[in-house]
Motif scaffolding. Structure first.
Motif, PDB file in Angstrom:
ATOM      1  N   UNK A  84       0.692  -1.382   0.008  1.00 12.26           N
ATOM      2  CA  UNK A  84      -0.078  -0.070   0.076  1.00 12.26           C
ATOM      3  C   UNK A  84       0.927   1.347   0.188  1.00 12.26           C
ATOM      4  N   UNK A  87       1.947   1.920  -3.399  1.00 12.94           N
ATOM      5  CA  UNK A  87       0.848   2.227  -4.177  1.00 12.94           C
ATOM      6  C   UNK A  87       0.630   3.685  -3.922  1.00 12.94           C
ATOM      7  N   UNK A  88       0.809   4.212  -2.863  1.00 10.71           N
ATOM      8  CA  UNK A  88       0.397   5.378  -2.217  1.00 10.71           C
ATOM      9  C   UNK A  88       1.415   6.673  -2.887  1.00 10.71           C
ATOM     10  N   UNK A  91       1.277   7.279  -7.966  1.00 11.78           N
ATOM     11  CA  UNK A  91       0.821   8.528  -8.841  1.00 11.78           C
ATOM     12  C   UNK A  91       1.641   9.740  -8.629  1.00 11.78           C
ATOM     13  N   UNK A 114      -2.823 -10.324  -7.170  1.00  9.16           N
ATOM     14  CA  UNK A 114      -3.605  -9.253  -7.535  1.00  9.16           C
ATOM     15  C   UNK A 114      -3.025  -7.829  -7.050  1.00  9.16           C
ATOM     16  N   UNK A 118      -2.058  -4.651  -9.457  1.00  8.01           N
ATOM     17  CA  UNK A 118      -2.562  -3.411  -9.157  1.00  8.01           C
ATOM     18  C   UNK A 118      -1.828  -2.409  -9.251  1.00  8.01           C
ATOM     19  N   UNK A 187      -4.199 -14.227 -17.884  1.00  4.71           N
ATOM     20  CA  UNK A 187      -4.867 -13.443 -18.869  1.00  4.71           C
ATOM     21  C   UNK A 187      -3.916 -13.087 -20.000  1.00  4.71           C
ATOM     22  N   UNK A 224      -8.308 -12.120 -11.302  1.00  3.33           N
ATOM     23  CA  UNK A 224      -9.671 -11.351 -11.514  1.00  3.33           C
ATOM     24  C   UNK A 224      -9.147 -10.059 -11.998  1.00  3.33           C
ATOM     25  N   UNK A 225      -7.785  -9.672 -12.532  1.00  4.18           N
ATOM     26  CA  UNK A 225      -7.209  -8.384 -12.973  1.00  4.18           C
ATOM     27  C   UNK A 225      -6.379  -8.926 -14.214  1.00  4.18           C
ATOM     28  N   UNK A 226      -6.605  -8.135 -15.325  1.00  6.90           N
ATOM     29  CA  UNK A 226      -6.002  -8.375 -16.562  1.00  6.90           C
ATOM     30  C   UNK A 226      -4.186  -8.374 -16.266  1.00  6.90           C
TER      31      UNK A 226
ATOM     32  N   UNK B  36      -9.862  -0.581 -16.248  1.00 10.92           N
ATOM     33  CA  UNK B  36      -8.476  -1.060 -15.149  1.00 10.92           C
ATOM     34  C   UNK B  36      -7.669  -0.115 -15.356  1.00 10.92           C
ATOM     35  N   UNK B  38      -5.396   3.151 -14.523  1.00 12.26           N
ATOM     36  CA  UNK B  38      -5.394   3.882 -13.183  1.00 12.26           C
ATOM     37  C   UNK B  38      -6.043   5.259 -13.669  1.00 12.26           C
ATOM     38  N   UNK B  61     -14.690  -9.024  -6.313  1.00 11.74           N
ATOM     39  CA  UNK B  61     -15.255 -10.414  -6.537  1.00 11.74           C
ATOM     40  C   UNK B  61     -13.837 -11.277  -6.781  1.00 11.74           C
ATOM     41  N   UNK B  62     -13.825 -12.232  -6.236  1.00 10.84           N
ATOM     42  CA  UNK B  62     -12.470 -13.022  -6.075  1.00 10.84           C
ATOM     43  C   UNK B  62     -12.447 -14.157  -7.004  1.00 10.84           C
ATOM     44  N   UNK B  63     -13.322 -14.148  -8.027  1.00 11.12           N
ATOM     45  CA  UNK B  63     -13.182 -15.432  -8.893  1.00 11.12           C
ATOM     46  C   UNK B  63     -14.282 -14.950 -10.122  1.00 11.12           C
ATOM     47  N   UNK B  78     -12.283  -8.007 -14.828  1.00 12.30           N
ATOM     48  CA  UNK B  78     -10.790  -7.126 -14.730  1.00 12.30           C
ATOM     49  C   UNK B  78     -11.011  -6.194 -13.617  1.00 12.30           C
ATOM     50  N   UNK B  79     -10.490  -6.425 -12.632  1.00 15.15           N
ATOM     51  CA  UNK B  79     -10.746  -5.285 -11.569  1.00 15.15           C
ATOM     52  C   UNK B  79      -9.503  -5.229 -10.861  1.00 15.15           C
ATOM     53  N   UNK B  80      -9.024  -4.140 -10.148  1.00 15.18           N
ATOM     54  CA  UNK B  80      -7.626  -4.169  -9.371  1.00 15.18           C
ATOM     55  C   UNK B  80      -8.007  -4.649  -7.987  1.00 15.18           C
ATOM     56  N   UNK B  81      -6.926  -4.989  -6.988  1.00 15.13           N
ATOM     57  CA  UNK B  81      -7.130  -5.113  -5.632  1.00 15.13           C
ATOM     58  C   UNK B  81      -7.511  -3.885  -5.097  1.00 15.13           C
ATOM     59  N   UNK B  83      -7.757  -2.367  -1.670  1.00 12.15           N
ATOM     60  CA  UNK B  83      -6.823  -1.754  -1.080  1.00 12.15           C
ATOM     61  C   UNK B  83      -5.652  -1.010  -1.544  1.00 12.15           C
ATOM     62  N   UNK B  84      -4.970  -1.673  -2.444  1.00 11.31           N
ATOM     63  CA  UNK B  84      -3.864  -1.140  -3.290  1.00 11.31           C
ATOM     64  C   UNK B  84      -4.278  -0.186  -3.931  1.00 11.31           C
ATOM     65  N   UNK B  85      -5.340  -0.250  -4.744  1.00  6.38           N
ATOM     66  CA  UNK B  85      -6.117   0.726  -5.551  1.00  6.38           C
ATOM     67  C   UNK B  85      -6.231   2.165  -4.928  1.00  6.38           C
ATOM     68  N   UNK B  87      -5.219   3.094  -1.886  1.00  4.90           N
ATOM     69  CA  UNK B  87      -4.072   3.726  -1.586  1.00  4.90           C
ATOM     70  C   UNK B  87      -3.366   4.569  -2.635  1.00  4.90           C
ATOM     71  N   UNK B  88      -3.276   4.016  -3.753  1.00  6.13           N
ATOM     72  CA  UNK B  88      -3.153   4.945  -5.012  1.00  6.13           C
ATOM     73  C   UNK B  88      -3.731   6.039  -5.060  1.00  6.13           C
ATOM     74  N   UNK B 115      -3.711  -3.694   6.967  1.00  6.90           N
ATOM     75  CA  UNK B 115      -3.846  -3.096   5.495  1.00  6.90           C
ATOM     76  C   UNK B 115      -4.844  -1.867   5.713  1.00  6.90           C
TER      77      UNK B 115
END
Ligand SMILES: Cc1cc2nc3c(=O)[nH]c(=O)nc-3n(C[C@H](O)[C@H](O)[C@H](O)COP(=O)(O)O)c2cc1C
Lengths: 403, 458
Positions: A84, A87-88, A91, A114, A118, A187, A224-226, B36, B38, B61-63, B78-81, B83-85, B87-88, B115
């Motif tokens: 985290x 990530x912070x 940007x 994941x 991200x 993916x 779940x992420x590309x 997806x 940013x 959604x985890x699957x 297709x989506x980010x995790x 808490x990480x997203x 935080x950004x 987290x």
């Protein structure tokens, strides 16, 4: 023939790697849990054109002892989640690589994969992963699901012994990294098609179950992420003994080692080579970069860095102890050392600033210009991704069918 | 013009969600960008902040869902995790709350608490956690823990998970980080020590992360079952719901709020926010036409058949989406659409209801699916939409809404530019943030730290 430029990284940890660093004059101990502090450090590192910064982390509170908690209150205790944190600052920066530590012993590889993907998106291709195993048995109590080997005082005197005792955790972590990478690959790069004619958002033939079955866990996938911008963010691990060298040979794109002189670096790199051969890795197809670590105190005036370290030693009540070589001196002297050690076959260095921000600034504004003068370091970024800085090729997805 | 303080009218809370999966996003629209990248998230979050929204929310959604044994390719996936997203996103916003859905079944309290505390620190007190449970073993196949929990155990684990997280947040008191360089005291002795021994978790040690700025990040709940509502009444600061038709919403609102007293809580300590969609245009007529267009883009012919298959449990690919419902009955056991919560109960009952509705109104398959999907919540010229939202809230249907725009990332622009100013003029929505934290926006108190008892070292 001129040698390729050095790769240079800085390891960020709280107020610096000296346990009393938080008490130094220009330290900001009250800011360690604030985003602005980390943003300032990372933007400074980027100003110095460094390849990447790393963020230390652990699942337990810091301690002076390697293998168990202590009750000291005169050193920094407490930390933030490194993924985290990376990530912070993503940007707020545009070029520098961001390499957080993530634990693979008590966490789910699915979540780690994941999270790093991200970070790779949020930084448009600058994420790296430093996998870590939980060497402290006390960390297992935080999760309450399992036990891990309890290291004795005798174990921790010898890195080889530690490695052997923890080797089941390294095996498991190698599986976890494999899962992380397969999920990144699950993916294919062009899986999102947005085909209005058929109403299909994705091409299901380009997204794959990973069906990992290991001794410790199984994971079905897909992600779940590309696929992240770098395909696979580089994986880098710190290693001090044969078992972790072998882990690096199996799982990593870069290994960080801790020699104490050039001959030591040669000896360790020979061990790394052995580990690479044992695992059957073809390093032409999958390069393994080799970084050495140095803990540095830097001042322009001769003798000043040593005096500064001595003052911090006094405050802490003991001389600084580290697995890595501790250097005190001028940027010119450090440049001499790095260029000498490089001859052992190193690709670069991960420097640990003794005190922050002082020794980071010493690196970015003292060491970097010195290395540039000697033609040993870049004068501008020529890539925008971490793989680009490291000259690592972008891997294709293992699941992509040649058609 | 009267300010919010003087009107005495209920203040509206607004949140925004980047749409993912299901069929909300109209990805075929030429203005639709990456789901997806940013940049998409940045745009939407900044728009929400410009509109003075309480928070930005990410679902989880985890699957990837599967339909007829294959990945469901009509989904926007297709989506980010989260808490990480988030935080950004904390780096590109300054006031907006940041709410992450994090599953309590496929995580462990130590890690999630850490987290979330980190996000709260790195955002200066803007973190929230939507505590969800999972309902199937299908998702569990991605995790070490594997498996899944029986329905009755899910909320028991979730409740203990949350209680454990709170114990971890409370393990550091306010001021435990002394950072006193002169005295050589960085922390108070014993900071972070914890021990929890319960039914689902037996954990102990020292928590690494100092007390979050909000004390406890805001807790959100989104389950609709009886145990879910009870959990919300006991534990949550915010409840999401899918009830965005006024009559149903009022019933849900009354029911959940009436449960609060049992836990010694007042109605204003829990905000109920249904999910809503908005279509704004220059006139009501234009908006209605546009809403219809959007809805038809969301329910393509293929999507209509797939929805029907999910309920019928049969391959219906031979049927004409513009024709009548199939005359065959649903299959008793088959689960066509894995990872989808909507149809997990009472498929037969749903099917009977659909058939009755289709016969009564002479609906084709696609028209039926459009009808039962609910269409758009608020449709009209800006003034019409503002009035409808205000009416909904003032008459006890909700405390506000989570808006899910159908376009990524520009789908909130019109609402913020054209409707928010009208709500502000009515005195029912803030003109500016009054505090730095999400708890401030929601009018919730900061969780006080437990009394700093001197801690023994064992
Ligand atoms: C508006 C809303 C949003 C939800 N978002 C999520 C989500 O992002 N991820 C998830 O796993 N479940 C989500 N859920 C599902 C619920 O949190 C809950 O786990 C599920 O409904 C089962 O609980 P129940 O038996 O109490 O209904 C959502 C539900 C609602 C009503």
């Amino acid at each position: 023939m001129t040698a390729p430029p050095l790769h240079l990284a800085v390891a960020l940890d709280a107020a610096g790697w000296h346990p009393a660093a938080w008490r130094a004059e220009d330290a900001r101990p009250a800011d360690l849990f604030r985003a602005e502090y980390w943003a300032d450090l990372v933007t400074e590192a980027e100003r110095g054109l460094l390849d990447f910064v790393t963020f230390e982390d652990a699942l337990g509170v810091q301690s002076a002892a390697f293998h168990r908690p202590d009750d000291r209150v005169d050193q920094v205790r407490g930390s933030l989640d490194a993924v985290l944190l990376a990530a912070r600052v993503a940007p707020l920066t545009t070029h520098i690589g961001l390499v957080p530590t993530a634990n693979l012993t008590h966490t789910e590889p699915f979540h780690v994969s994941t999270g790093l993907a991200t970070l790779d998106y949020a930084s448009t291709g600058r994420a790296g992963l430093r996998p870590q195993i939980a060497s402290r048995a006390a960390d297992a109590d935080h999760f309450g699901r399992r036990t891990t080997p309890r290291l004795t005082d005798e174990d921790v005197r010898d890195p080889e012994r530690i490695g052997r005792r923890l080797s089941p955790l390294f095996d498991e972590a190698a599986d976890a990294v494999e899962v992380v990478r397969r999920l990144w690959d699950s993916w294919e790069d062009d899986a999102e098609i947005r085909d209005a004619a058929t109403g299909r958002f994705i091409d299901r033939d380009k997204i794959h179950h990973i069906d990992f079955e290991g001794e410790h866990f199984s994971v079905r996938g897909p992600a779940i992420i590309p696929r992240p911008p770098q395909g696979q963010p580089p994986v880098m691990s710190l290693a001090h003994a044969s078992v972790p060298y072998e882990f690096a040979a199996r799982a990593a794109d870069a290994v960080w080692i801790t020699p104490h002189d050039r001959a030591g670096a040669e000896a360790v790199l020979a061990q790394v080579d052995t580990a690479v051969r044992r695992t059957g890795r073809d390093t032409r197809a999958r390069p393994l970069l080799r970084f050495a670590e140095v803990l540095v105190f830097l001042d322009a005036e001769p003798g000043a860095a040593a005096r500064r370290k001595a003052r911090l030693d006094d405050l802490d009540g003991a001389p600084l102890a580290s697995d890595a070589e501790v250097f005190t001196g001028t940027p010119g002297e450090l440049a001499d050392l790095l260029l000498d050690w490089r001859e052992a076959g190193l690709d670069g260095f991960r420097l640990r600033p003794g005190a922050l921000p002082h020794d980071l600034v010493g690196i970015t504004r003292g060491l970097v210009p010195e290395l540039q003068r000697r033609g040993a370091f870049r004068t501008a970024y020529d890539a925008t991704t971490l793989r680009g800085h490291l000259r690592l090729p972008r891997p294709g997805s293992r699941y992509a069918r040649a058609s | 013009m009267s300010g919010p303080e003087t009107t005495g009218r209920k203040q509206i809370h607004l949140a925004a969600q980047l749409p993912g999966i299901h069929n909300v996003t109209v990805w075929s629209d030429p203005r639709s960008r990456s789901q997806i990248a940013f940049e998409s998230f940045r745009h939407l979050a900044r728009t929400a902040e410009r509109g003075r929204f309480d928070f930005f929310f990410l679902a989880e959604g985890l699957r990837l869902r599967e339909h007829k044994g294959q990945l469901y390719d009509l989904d926007v996936v297709g989506r980010p995790e989260n808490l990480t997203q988030l935080s950004a996103l904390a780096a590109v916003t300054t006031r907006l709350g940041l709410a992450a859905t994090v599953n309590a079944t496929f995580n462990e309290p130590y890690e999630v608490a850490r987290r979330l505390a980190t996000l709260d620190h790195l955002s200066g007190g803007r973190a929230a956690w939507n505590v969800v449970t999972s309902f199937d073993a299908f998702t569990g196949e991605n995790f070490r823990r594997g498996g899944f929990l029986a329905e009755s155990d899910r909320y028991a684990r979730a409740a203990e998970f949350l209680a454990t997280a709170r114990e971890l947040w409370d393990s550091w008191a306010e001021g435990d980080v002394r950072a006193d360089a002169a005295a050589g005291a960085f922390v108070r002795p014993g900071a972070g020590r914890f021990a929890h021994h319960g039914e689902h978790f037996a954990v102990s040690g020292r928590f690494t992360t100092p007390r979050p700025p909000q004390g406890h990040p805001v807790v959100i709940q989104a389950g609709e079952s009886g145990p879910g509502r009870e959990f919300a009444a006991a534990e949550a600061d915010v409840v999401f719901s899918k009830y965005n038709r006024l009559d149903q919403a009022r019933a849900f609102y009354r029911d959940v709020k009436s449960r609060l007293a049992r836990y010694g809580r007042t109605p204003d300590q829990l905000k109920i926010l249904p999910t809503a969609t908005v279509v704004v245009a220059d006139s009501d007529a234009e908006a209605a036409a546009y809403a219809d267009e959007i809805t038809r883009a969301q329910v393509s012919p293929q999507t209509a058949i797939a929805h029907l298959e999910a309920v019928w449990g049969r391959d219906l690919s031979g049927y004409d989406p513009d024709g009548p419902l199939p005359d065959i009955d649903p299959a008793p056991d088959a689960q066509m659409l894995k990872g989808h919560s909507l149809f997990r109960r009472d498929r037969d009952e749903i099917a009977r209801g659909w058939r009755a509705l289709a016969e009564e109104r002479q609906l084709s398959i696609r028209d039926l699916v459009i009808e039962v999907s609910g269409g758009q919540t608020f449709v009209g010229a800006p003034g019409t939409v503002a009035d409808a939202i205000d009416h909904f809230v003032q008459t006890g249907g909700a405390d506000g809404f989570v808006l899910v725009p159908h376009l990524t990332p520009g789908g909130l622009d019109d609402f913020v530019d054209r409707v928010v100013p009208l709500l502000q003029e009515k005195g029912v929505f803030r003109r500016d943030y009054t505090g730095p934290t999400l708890r401030d926006h929601l009018g919730l108190r900061h969780e006080p730290a437990p009394a700093p008892v001197p801690k023994e070292t064992p």
